[in-house]
Design a protein around this motif. Sequence first.
Motif, PDB file in Angstrom:
ATOM      1  N   ALA A  87       1.398  -1.033   0.074  1.00 15.94           N
ATOM      2  CA  ALA A  87      -0.013   0.277  -0.145  1.00 15.94           C
ATOM      3  C   ALA A  87       0.784   0.907  -0.521  1.00 15.94           C
ATOM      4  N   PHE A  88       0.978   2.533  -1.282  1.00 16.62           N
ATOM      5  CA  PHE A  88       0.628   3.167  -0.882  1.00 16.62           C
ATOM      6  C   PHE A  88       0.445   4.588   0.420  1.00 16.62           C
ATOM      7  N   ASN A  89       0.795   5.399   0.800  1.00 16.02           N
ATOM      8  CA  ASN A  89       0.116   5.992   2.302  1.00 16.02           C
ATOM      9  C   ASN A  89      -0.815   7.373   1.080  1.00 16.02           C
ATOM     10  N   ARG A  90      -0.562   8.484   1.747  1.00 18.12           N
ATOM     11  CA  ARG A  90      -1.693   9.279   1.119  1.00 18.12           C
ATOM     12  C   ARG A  90      -1.628  10.324   0.332  1.00 18.12           C
ATOM     13  N   ASP A  91       0.308  10.501   0.169  1.00 18.17           N
ATOM     14  CA  ASP A  91       0.625  11.025  -0.459  1.00 18.17           C
ATOM     15  C   ASP A  91       1.886  10.733  -1.761  1.00 18.17           C
ATOM     16  N   GLY A  92       2.004   9.339  -1.618  1.00 19.35           N
ATOM     17  CA  GLY A  92       2.616   8.084  -2.199  1.00 19.35           C
ATOM     18  C   GLY A  92       4.017   8.250  -1.594  1.00 19.35           C
ATOM     19  N   THR A  93       4.273   8.762  -0.482  1.00 23.33           N
ATOM     20  CA  THR A  93       6.114   9.198  -0.033  1.00 23.33           C
ATOM     21  C   THR A  93       6.462   7.594   0.387  1.00 23.33           C
ATOM     22  N   ILE A  94       5.909   7.123   0.785  1.00 24.97           N
ATOM     23  CA  ILE A  94       5.818   5.524   1.474  1.00 24.97           C
ATOM     24  C   ILE A  94       4.877   4.300   1.066  1.00 24.97           C
ATOM     25  N   PHE A  95       5.946   3.529   0.648  1.00 25.04           N
ATOM     26  CA  PHE A  95       4.895   2.255   0.021  1.00 25.04           C
ATOM     27  C   PHE A  95       5.538   0.883   1.058  1.00 25.04           C
ATOM     28  N   ALA A  96       4.459   0.219   1.535  1.00 24.58           N
ATOM     29  CA  ALA A  96       4.326  -0.314   2.687  1.00 24.58           C
ATOM     30  C   ALA A  96       4.501  -1.260   2.082  1.00 24.58           C
ATOM     31  N   TYR A  97       5.118  -2.903   2.565  1.00 25.15           N
ATOM     32  CA  TYR A  97       4.859  -4.269   1.690  1.00 25.15           C
ATOM     33  C   TYR A  97       5.582  -5.302   3.287  1.00 25.15           C
ATOM     34  N   GLY A  98       4.432  -5.910   3.161  1.00 18.53           N
ATOM     35  CA  GLY A  98       4.353  -6.909   3.658  1.00 18.53           C
ATOM     36  C   GLY A  98       5.008  -8.315   3.751  1.00 18.53           C
ATOM     37  N   VAL A  99       5.896  -8.203   4.382  1.00 22.67           N
ATOM     38  CA  VAL A  99       7.016 -10.251   3.933  1.00 22.67           C
ATOM     39  C   VAL A  99       6.626 -10.902   4.695  1.00 22.67           C
ATOM     40  N   SER A 100       6.063 -12.027   4.333  1.00 23.91           N
ATOM     41  CA  SER A 100       5.250 -12.772   4.855  1.00 23.91           C
ATOM     42  C   SER A 100       4.946 -14.260   3.951  1.00 23.91           C
ATOM     43  N   TYR A 101       5.532 -15.464   4.391  1.00 27.27           N
ATOM     44  CA  TYR A 101       4.793 -16.111   4.135  1.00 27.27           C
ATOM     45  C   TYR A 101       2.835 -16.636   3.595  1.00 27.27           C
ATOM     46  N   ASP A 102       2.817 -17.424   1.618  1.00 26.36           N
ATOM     47  CA  ASP A 102       1.625 -16.520   1.319  1.00 26.36           C
ATOM     48  C   ASP A 102       1.256 -18.098   0.676  1.00 26.36           C
ATOM     49  N   TRP A 103       1.935 -18.633   1.539  1.00 25.40           N
ATOM     50  CA  TRP A 103       1.805 -20.694   1.415  1.00 25.40           C
ATOM     51  C   TRP A 103       1.319 -20.959  -0.198  1.00 25.40           C
ATOM     52  N   HIS A 104       2.759 -20.438  -1.439  1.00 30.33           N
ATOM     53  CA  HIS A 104       1.994 -20.885  -2.448  1.00 30.33           C
ATOM     54  C   HIS A 104       2.752 -21.923  -2.352  1.00 30.33           C
ATOM     55  N   LYS A 105       3.823 -22.495  -1.612  1.00 31.38           N
ATOM     56  CA  LYS A 105       4.309 -23.574  -1.178  1.00 31.38           C
ATOM     57  C   LYS A 105       3.809 -25.014  -0.992  1.00 31.38           C
ATOM     58  N   GLY A 106       2.635 -24.303  -0.566  1.00 29.53           N
ATOM     59  CA  GLY A 106       1.837 -25.375   0.449  1.00 29.53           C
ATOM     60  C   GLY A 106       2.352 -25.100   2.796  1.00 29.53           C
ATOM     61  N   TYR A 107       1.536 -26.114   2.816  1.00 26.26           N
ATOM     62  CA  TYR A 107       1.801 -26.381   4.399  1.00 26.26           C
ATOM     63  C   TYR A 107       3.366 -26.756   4.843  1.00 26.26           C
ATOM     64  N   ALA A 108       3.697 -27.328   3.592  1.00 30.48           N
ATOM     65  CA  ALA A 108       5.311 -28.173   3.809  1.00 30.48           C
ATOM     66  C   ALA A 108       6.245 -27.177   4.127  1.00 30.48           C
ATOM     67  N   SER A 109       6.197 -25.881   3.384  1.00 29.71           N
ATOM     68  CA  SER A 109       7.402 -24.897   3.061  1.00 29.71           C
ATOM     69  C   SER A 109       7.164 -23.904   4.530  1.00 29.71           C
ATOM     70  N   ASN A 110       6.025 -23.514   5.000  1.00 24.19           N
ATOM     71  CA  ASN A 110       5.823 -23.210   5.971  1.00 24.19           C
ATOM     72  C   ASN A 110       7.381 -23.537   6.830  1.00 24.19           C
ATOM     73  N   SER A 111       7.299 -22.230   7.475  1.00 27.07           N
ATOM     74  CA  SER A 111       8.879 -22.693   9.235  1.00 27.07           C
ATOM     75  C   SER A 111       8.310 -21.461   9.339  1.00 27.07           C
ATOM     76  N   PRO A 112       9.352 -21.217  10.920  1.00 34.32           N
ATOM     77  CA  PRO A 112       9.587 -20.590  11.935  1.00 34.32           C
ATOM     78  C   PRO A 112      10.566 -19.730  11.204  1.00 34.32           C
ATOM     79  N   GLN A 113      11.684 -20.373  10.118  1.00 35.65           N
ATOM     80  CA  GLN A 113      12.178 -19.377   9.178  1.00 35.65           C
ATOM     81  C   GLN A 113      12.248 -18.553   8.075  1.00 35.65           C
ATOM     82  N   CYS A 114      10.504 -18.578   7.726  1.00 32.52           N
ATOM     83  CA  CYS A 114       9.886 -17.345   7.411  1.00 32.52           C
ATOM     84  C   CYS A 114       9.764 -16.176   7.893  1.00 32.52           C
ATOM     85  N   PRO A 115      10.227 -14.865   7.127  1.00 34.56           N
ATOM     86  CA  PRO A 115      10.062 -14.316   7.420  1.00 34.56           C
ATOM     87  C   PRO A 115       8.592 -13.240   7.961  1.00 34.56           C
TER      88      PRO A 115
END
Length: 359
Positions: free
Chosen positions: A309-337
């Motif tokens: 998401a961009f903030n209201r004046d477009g000066t900050i771009f926020a992005y979430g880094v987290s497991y998105d399950w594209h490789k299924g349950y087996a690829s999730n681990s505590p090491q995923c950011p």
Amino acid sequence: MSAFFGSKPAATQSSNTGGDLSKDVQLSSPPEDSISALSWSPAANHLAVGSWDNKVRIYDVTQNPQGTGVAALDFAGPVLSCDWAKDGQKVVGAGSDKSAKLLDLGANGAPAQNVAVHDAPIRTIRFVDIPNTNTPMLVTGSWDKTVKYWDLRSSTAVATIPCQERVYAMDVKDKLLVIATAERHINIVNLDDPGKIFKTGQSPLKHQTRAVSCFKDANGYMIGSIEGRCAFQYVNDKEASLNMSFKCHRDPAVNNTITVWTINAISTHPVFGTFSTAGSDGTFHFWDKDAKSRLKGHPSVGGSISATAFNRDGTIFAYGVSYDWHKGYASNSPQCPNKVMLHPVVADEVRPKPPMKKR
């Protein structure tokens, strides 16, 4: 209709890469599970973060770039979407518990209010302005194959739009509401007549729609899919020649095999009208649809990017880094950011290219 269904062309990939991540700041006290949604207040640098840990957290990054926790909304299941009212006081969240809740930050500690319910998980929620009404309203899209409108003063939906399939993504800008469902259906609603679908069609992309974002001038939208492909689509048939799709978030071929990544998030820059895409490959890119080119590509951030998401004046771009399950349950681990990052936007990263001079 032409006043809100307007003009112009689309985008393909160039080699402008090398974006700088060195000044990106990590939000403190992030969610405890995958990040599903990010939304900035239109009135201040307050960021709402929805997560699979059943919460919407609200951070103030006005003074502290790492963010200060302001409030939280609790749900009975994973949160899939969140949004802000125009006044920057009200935050809504919705998700797999089939409900939506609203928190009024200006109500002196008043508890959250139940504002919507569906027969299946609510995939997406947005505040909308309906012409000729004097109250802010909500629109929700659900896996129960409906889109519903809600007046905050009532516990029952004021209107329902049946859809062909489960709602996977939705966005609104001015009078344009775009609804993307399973089986690649795209429904367009003109909020001058909000109770019915103005136009329906199929996505030009061959696989499941994952994200949609309206153009800044509300005359079209950008969609992304699980196949590493995006498309710019104009609503007016007269502008159909400007529609186009392009490949992105794909690794170069190795042994004649190309790795294709899901596009998880698309965001529109609020000032310039350019776009960001982000995906399972952990990269984000900025695009100029009118110049048909990529403005800037950024290297991998070390994990899948699940929301932006961009903030209201477009000066900050926020992005979430987290497991998105594209490789299924087996690829999730505590090491995923699992973190939310704030990228200070340099104007040259997102400013449209000057138009080519005609000879």
